[in-house]
Design a protein around this motif. Sequence first.
Motif, PDB file in Angstrom:
ATOM      1  N   LYS A   1       0.859  -1.196   0.000  1.00 26.66           N
ATOM      2  CA  LYS A   1       0.000   0.000   0.000  1.00 26.66           C
ATOM      3  C   LYS A   1       0.895   1.245   0.000  1.00 26.66           C
ATOM      4  CE  LYS A   1      -0.486  -0.102   4.999  1.00 26.66           C
ATOM      5  NZ  LYS A   1      -1.090  -0.932   6.033  1.00 26.66           N
TER       6      LYS A   1
ATOM      7  N   SER B   1       5.591  -5.578  10.466  1.00 29.24           N
ATOM      8  CA  SER B   1       7.017  -5.235  10.580  1.00 29.24           C
ATOM      9  C   SER B   1       7.560  -5.285  12.012  1.00 29.24           C
ATOM     10  CB  SER B   1       7.265  -3.836  10.013  1.00 29.24           C
ATOM     11  OG  SER B   1       7.149  -3.882   8.615  1.00 29.24           O
TER      12      SER B   1
ATOM     13  N   ARG C   1       5.853   4.669   5.413  1.00 29.44           N
ATOM     14  CA  ARG C   1       4.862   5.223   4.490  1.00 29.44           C
ATOM     15  C   ARG C   1       4.545   6.657   4.905  1.00 29.44           C
ATOM     16  NH1 ARG C   1       3.220   0.055   5.492  1.00 29.44           N
ATOM     17  NH2 ARG C   1       2.166   0.707   7.371  1.00 29.44           N
TER      18      ARG C   1
ATOM     19  N   GLY D   1       5.237  -4.528   5.510  1.00 25.64           N
ATOM     20  CA  GLY D   1       5.372  -3.372   4.628  1.00 25.64           C
ATOM     21  C   GLY D   1       6.618  -2.561   4.943  1.00 25.64           C
ATOM     22  N   THR D   2       6.564  -1.833   6.052  1.00 28.10           N
ATOM     23  CA  THR D   2       7.611  -0.868   6.418  1.00 28.10           C
ATOM     24  C   THR D   2       9.030  -1.443   6.406  1.00 28.10           C
ATOM     25  OG1 THR D   2       5.928   0.138   7.825  1.00 28.10           O
ATOM     26  CG2 THR D   2       8.193   0.880   8.148  1.00 28.10           C
TER      27      THR D   2
HETATM   28  C1  PLP Z   1      -0.121  -1.946   6.370  1.00 27.34           C
HETATM   29  C2  PLP Z   1      -0.484  -3.300   6.793  1.00 27.34           C
HETATM   30  C3  PLP Z   1       0.505  -4.243   7.111  1.00 27.34           C
HETATM   31  C4  PLP Z   1       1.982  -3.949   7.078  1.00 27.34           C
HETATM   32  O1  PLP Z   1       2.335  -3.108   8.126  1.00 27.34           O
HETATM   33  P1  PLP Z   1       3.850  -2.715   8.421  1.00 27.34           P
HETATM   34  O2  PLP Z   1       3.829  -2.294   9.831  1.00 27.34           O
HETATM   35  O3  PLP Z   1       4.199  -1.623   7.480  1.00 27.34           O
HETATM   36  O4  PLP Z   1       4.677  -3.918   8.188  1.00 27.34           O
HETATM   37  C5  PLP Z   1       0.075  -5.507   7.474  1.00 27.34           C
HETATM   38  N1  PLP Z   1      -1.226  -5.839   7.529  1.00 27.34           N
HETATM   39  C6  PLP Z   1      -2.202  -4.960   7.227  1.00 27.34           C
HETATM   40  C7  PLP Z   1      -3.621  -5.381   7.323  1.00 27.34           C
HETATM   41  C8  PLP Z   1      -1.861  -3.662   6.861  1.00 27.34           C
HETATM   42  O5  PLP Z   1      -2.834  -2.789   6.564  1.00 27.34           O
END
Ligand code: PLP
Length: 233
Positions: free
Chosen positions: A34, A204, A228, A221-222
Amino acid sequence: MLSENIQAVYGRISRAAISAGRRPEEIRLVAVTKTVKAETIRESVEIGLREFGENRVQEARGKISILKSQISNSDIKWHLVGHLQKNKAKTAVELFEMIHSVDSAELAQALNDRAKNIGKIQKVLLQVKISDENTKHGISERHLPDLAETTARMENLKTEGLMTIPPLFDNPEKARPFFCKLRELRDKLCAGGYKLKELSMGMSNDFEIAIEEGATIIRVGTSIFGERRRQAI
Ligand SMILES: *Cc1c(COP(=O)(O)O)cnc(C)c1O
């Protein structure tokens, strides 16, 4: 930098798995993209990532179509990890290998109908709300058995497991009881005859703990793509 980040995440997965007496290959890494540009996603495919997660259908649709025109690789899989509205069920079924956020019989029915229309068996996870501090979405523990029974009867859905998003803690150790609880709920359903292999849990800051508690899919993600600008869950 992307390549180092990905290596670091694989390293963390391996260490956590081994210290928990598990095999690292048991854990699937879903890279959450995202707010990440299609170009960056393409780079991460070149580095070796194959499974990606998005939390918004619209955003995912744009990027998936850009990437489809650029890479022939057909083993790329997209996961919907964010909340899904019924009116987007059709597009979601067209785009995603797995939908992690089924939390009502109505949504499950909409997905089943759409999947049937295109002759697909849609893989889904049931999102469980273990705390009410953080997330609006998810089925309560009390109503989970009913939802599991309902989705198991739907011919075009394959319910493969459970997903949860615990509250965000500074100390990831505090997320452990939530992960442990999700595993217990899964095991209880399995003892009742359901085949639910997957536990989608861990992000993360806490995925090592989730792996120790049995995660089979982590959503990161991060740690891969950096901070982000908009924090959107
Ligand atoms: C954004 C998101 C993640 C990833 O989060 P990070 O902390 O950036 O790793 C995982 N699961 C969901 C449902 C998310 O919305």
